[in-house]
Structures are given as C-alpha cells and as structure tokens.
Design an enzyme around this catalytic site. Structure first.
Site, PDB file in Angstrom:
ATOM      1  N   GLU A   1       0.817  -1.224   0.000  1.00  0.00           N
ATOM      2  CA  GLU A   1       0.000   0.000   0.000  1.00  0.00           C
ATOM      3  C   GLU A   1       0.848   1.271   0.000  1.00  0.00           C
ATOM      4  O   GLU A   1       0.512   2.231  -0.690  1.00  0.00           O
ATOM      5  CB  GLU A   1      -0.946   0.003   1.212  1.00  0.00           C
ATOM      6  CG  GLU A   1      -2.002  -1.080   1.121  1.00  0.00           C
ATOM      7  CD  GLU A   1      -3.048  -0.984   2.222  1.00  0.00           C
ATOM      8  OE1 GLU A   1      -3.598   0.101   2.452  1.00  0.00           O
ATOM      9  OE2 GLU A   1      -3.308  -2.006   2.879  1.00  0.00           O
TER      10      GLU A   1
ATOM     11  N   HIS B   1       7.980 -26.772   3.930  1.00  0.00           N
ATOM     12  CA  HIS B   1       7.231 -27.913   3.399  1.00  0.00           C
ATOM     13  C   HIS B   1       6.681 -27.641   2.005  1.00  0.00           C
ATOM     14  O   HIS B   1       5.867 -28.404   1.510  1.00  0.00           O
ATOM     15  CB  HIS B   1       6.094 -28.274   4.371  1.00  0.00           C
ATOM     16  CG  HIS B   1       6.620 -28.696   5.708  1.00  0.00           C
ATOM     17  ND1 HIS B   1       6.898 -30.006   6.023  1.00  0.00           N
ATOM     18  CD2 HIS B   1       6.981 -27.966   6.785  1.00  0.00           C
ATOM     19  CE1 HIS B   1       7.387 -30.065   7.252  1.00  0.00           C
ATOM     20  NE2 HIS B   1       7.451 -28.840   7.741  1.00  0.00           N
TER      21      HIS B   1
ATOM     22  N   LYS C   1     -13.721  -0.377  -4.049  1.00  0.00           N
ATOM     23  CA  LYS C   1     -14.818  -0.015  -3.141  1.00  0.00           C
ATOM     24  C   LYS C   1     -15.894   0.737  -3.913  1.00  0.00           C
ATOM     25  O   LYS C   1     -17.084   0.456  -3.787  1.00  0.00           O
ATOM     26  CB  LYS C   1     -14.292   0.829  -1.986  1.00  0.00           C
ATOM     27  CG  LYS C   1     -13.439   0.015  -1.025  1.00  0.00           C
ATOM     28  CD  LYS C   1     -13.045   0.805   0.207  1.00  0.00           C
ATOM     29  CE  LYS C   1     -12.246  -0.097   1.135  1.00  0.00           C
ATOM     30  NZ  LYS C   1     -11.799   0.525   2.349  1.00  0.00           N
TER      31      LYS C   1
HETATM   32  C1  F6R Z   1      -6.140   1.792   3.887  1.00  0.00           C
HETATM   33  C2  F6R Z   1      -5.986   0.413   4.265  1.00  0.00           C
HETATM   34  C3  F6R Z   1      -6.972  -0.591   3.757  1.00  0.00           C
HETATM   35  C4  F6R Z   1      -8.276  -0.544   4.577  1.00  0.00           C
HETATM   36  C5  F6R Z   1      -9.266  -1.595   4.089  1.00  0.00           C
HETATM   37  C6  F6R Z   1     -10.527  -1.675   4.940  1.00  0.00           C
HETATM   38  O1  F6R Z   1      -5.229   2.607   4.585  1.00  0.00           O
HETATM   39  O2  F6R Z   1      -5.080   0.080   4.957  1.00  0.00           O
HETATM   40  O3  F6R Z   1      -6.366  -1.863   3.813  1.00  0.00           O
HETATM   41  O4  F6R Z   1      -7.974  -0.770   5.935  1.00  0.00           O
HETATM   42  O5  F6R Z   1      -9.634  -1.294   2.768  1.00  0.00           O
HETATM   43  O6  F6R Z   1     -11.060  -0.418   5.193  1.00  0.00           O
HETATM   44  P1  F6R Z   1     -11.456  -0.023   6.679  1.00  0.00           P
HETATM   45  O7  F6R Z   1     -10.197  -0.187   7.486  1.00  0.00           O
HETATM   46  O8  F6R Z   1     -11.906   1.396   6.615  1.00  0.00           O
HETATM   47  O9  F6R Z   1     -12.525  -0.976   7.085  1.00  0.00           O
END
Ligand code: F6R
Length: 368
Positions: free
Chosen positions: A247, A263, A356
């Site tokens: 990320e 393994h 998303k």
């Molecule tokens: C962004 C990050 C992502 C979010 C993931 C879930 O900084 O690390 O991995 O954590 O998309 O989103 P949340 O944490 O808001 O439920």
C-alpha cells in the site's frame, strides 16, 4: 548487493526535504507518531461501556479487512498463551457457522464503510452474538448507535493502516476488562517507550549509513521482497510488512512463515536461480522463535545463495506487544523509504478505492 544506483538513492533518503515533498499526505509524521498514538489509544480504551453479558463467552471473532483486519491477527497472537477461548480473525463477508450467542464478535472498520465488515455486523446481530464495534465513523458507527451496540470510537482522519494503534489497543484492553486475558496495559506501556526510542534511530533524520529502515529499503529496492516470519508474532509482523509495502510503496511483496515454508516454498528456492536473483528475503526474528525454527532458518539460508540478498530484522523488547510492535514499526518506516525510492506518494491507494467505489456502484444499481 550494491547496485550502481545505490549512492544516489542513499542521498535521496538523506534528503529530508525531498522526502517530505514526496509525502504530501504527511505519512512520515503519522508513522513517526506511532508511540503517541498508542498512548492515546490506551487512554480512550476505557471509555466504552460494556454490558456484563459480554464476559464468559465461548469464542471470540475479530472481523475486518486490510489495515483494520490485521487487528484480528494481532489479538490472536498476543492472547494465544493466555486465553482459553479460541480467537479467530475473519476477513470476508461471512461468519463461520460456530458463531452464535456464545460468541463475542468485534466488528472493526476504521472508515466504518467496508461492505464485508458491515455484512458481518448484520450476521452477528442476527445470530445473537455479543458485539463490539471499533470504528471512526461511517455506517458502522451509525448502525451501532441505533442498535445500542457498544462502540469504541477512535479518532478520524487517518489512512486506516496508520490507525493501527487505535484499532487493536482497545480490543486488547476490553478483553482484559472482560476477563478473557490478563491486563495488558503494562505491556503496552513497554511498547510505547520502545517505539518512541526506536523512532529516533530509524526516522528520516537518522542518516542512511546507520538507519536500519533506510538500509532495508535500499536492499529491497528493485527486487520483490519475500517477508518470512514464523508461527507467532513474527507471522503477523510479516503480514504487516507485506501489506505496508503493497500500500505505501505501491510494490509487490509476499510473505510466508516457518516451519510451513520448509514444506513447500523451499522447493522453488532449490531450482530457480534466475528467479531467485529477483527476490530479496527479509527474515523477521524473535527471541522466542522455537529452537527448531531457529535451526530451520539457518538451514534455509543455505538455499538462498542466489537471492539478491537476505536481511534479518530482530525484534526488540521484553513483552510480546513490544516485540511485535518493534518489528511493525521498522517495517512501516521501511515501506515509506521504499515508496520514496520508487517516487511514489505513500498515502493514496487508488486501486483499493476503485474496488470499493465500483462495487458500491454495482450495489446501488441492484446488480447484486
Ligand atoms: C487503507 C488500508 C486498507 C483498509 C481496508 C478496509 O489505509 O489500509 O487496507 O484498511 O480497505 O477499510 P477499513 O479499514 O476502513 O474498514
């Protein structure tokens, strides 16, 4: 292994102004502030009122994704020698069939808008499970408030992966308050001091010649890192290193654990010298690694002679909390330095947002 580019890259990592220019979202400061965030997280951990029926349940589920989801892995490892009830991390849309009114479910979503976690919240409620939410807002906070579900409200405005301290500390404290584990506050206090001390030797002001995180980023640069931990806290640290490199540095990274990798994965090392040259191995080590695992690591190194390099990173501190968080802190800084070497802004995560938004659009259009 030195490359002809290295002196130039090393200069970049010693140019604090240039690194700040490449970090408009200010992630360096957020990572630098980790010890203070732990301290604040400890303070807010007691604010949540807990109904008595959350104690004495038979199993614990911690549900979340990505930067929120790793909380489940952290809690599972931190509590594994102490709690007699199973702790399971769930990272998806569904809850396992065993979840019922005898289960304590933590729904963790920093934004409060992650669809998988919202789905789990609804299922947990429908099954009558004990429920606690950890979030900074969004639909999860709204639902918890209207359903009268206990909720730890953590400070907003962070990229979720930078809110780690706020997400796992309250769960650890709550498990202590409910009697599932010993009180872990002293251990967290050790981690606070240790990560503060560690910051001074790996932050941007510390020169690359003596800065472990900068040296690691230089070693990984241009290669695919394979982060190897072992069963226990280093497995969670390895996962965090991998995801932070994904990320923050916008790069491929993979992880695995001893003894499991002996393994299967080891076989690739025995037969692919050309591919091995594109890999850099980071071994995360801990003083409590099983003696047999320590021996396995030494033997495995003999298979990695063709790798671009093998780096070892040892945890610091006494308690599990301090040891795990020391490894995480070094990895977080390493991922930022690697981002600067790749000229990437560590904060935006366009690809994650894209998924998303696209799925939310499809939901709205009724495609699901
Ligand atoms: C962004 C990050 C992502 C979010 C993931 C879930 O900084 O690390 O991995 O954590 O998309 O989103 P949340 O944490 O808001 O439920």
């Amino acid at each position: 292994m030195m490359t002809h580019l290295e002196p130039e890259l090393e200069l970049l990592l010693d140019d604090v102004d240039e690194m700040r220019r490449r970090d408009p979202g200010g992630m360096l400061n957020l990572v630098r502030g980790f010890s203070g965030q732990l301290q604040e997280a400890l303070r807010i951990s007691d604010n949540t009122e807990l109904p008595p029926n959350l104690g004495g349940l038979r199993n614990i589920v911690i549900a979340g994704l990505g930067g929120s989801g790793i909380t489940g892995d952290i809690i599972r490892e931190q509590t594994s020698d102490e709690t007699s009830v199973p702790v399971v991390a769930v990272k998806g849309y569904d809850l396992p069939a065993f979840v019922n009114s005898k289960t304590l479910v933590f729904a963790v979503s920093y934004s409060g808008n992650t669809e998988e976690t919202l789905g789990v919240y609804e299922t947990a409620r429908a099954r009558g499970a004990g429920l606690v939410c950890v979030t900074s807002g969004g639909q999860l906070l709204e639902a918890a408030r209207s359903d009268d579900v206990p909720v730890v409200v953590v400070p907003g405005g962070f990229p979720p992966r930078c809110a780690l301290a706020y997400l796992f500390t309250p769960i650890l404290v709550i498990l202590g308050r409910l009697g599932y584990t010993e009180d872990r506050r002293e251990a967290i206090a050790e981690a606070i001091q240790l990560t503060e001390d560690l910051t001074t030797v790996i932050d941007p002001e510390a020169p690359a010649s003596v800065n472990q995180a900068k040296r690691l980023a230089l070693a990984i640069y241009g290669k695919v890192p394979l982060i190897y931990g072992s069963t226990g806290i280093t497995s969670v640290a390895a996962l965090r290193w991998k995801t932070q490199i994904n990320e923050n540095s916008k790069a491929h990274a993979f992880w695995n654990v001893f003894p499991e990798l002996n393994h299967n994965e080891i076989v690739g090392w025995s037969a692919q010298p050309d591919i091995s040259r594109a890999l850099h191995v980071v071994l995360l080590r801990d003083k409590e690694d099983h003696l047999k695992v320590q021996r396995r690591i030494e033997i495995t190194k003999e298979f990695m002679t063709e790798a671009s390099g093998v780096s070892e990173v040892f945890s610091h501190g006494k308690t599990k909390e301090a040891r795990l968080l020391s490894l995480i802190h070094i990895g977080d800084f390493t991922s930022l330095y690697l981002a600067f070497l790749y000229d990437q802004d560590p904060t935006p995560i366009w690809a994650i947002e894209y998924f998303k938004e696209r799925l939310a659009d499809e939901n709205e259009r009724g495609s699901w």
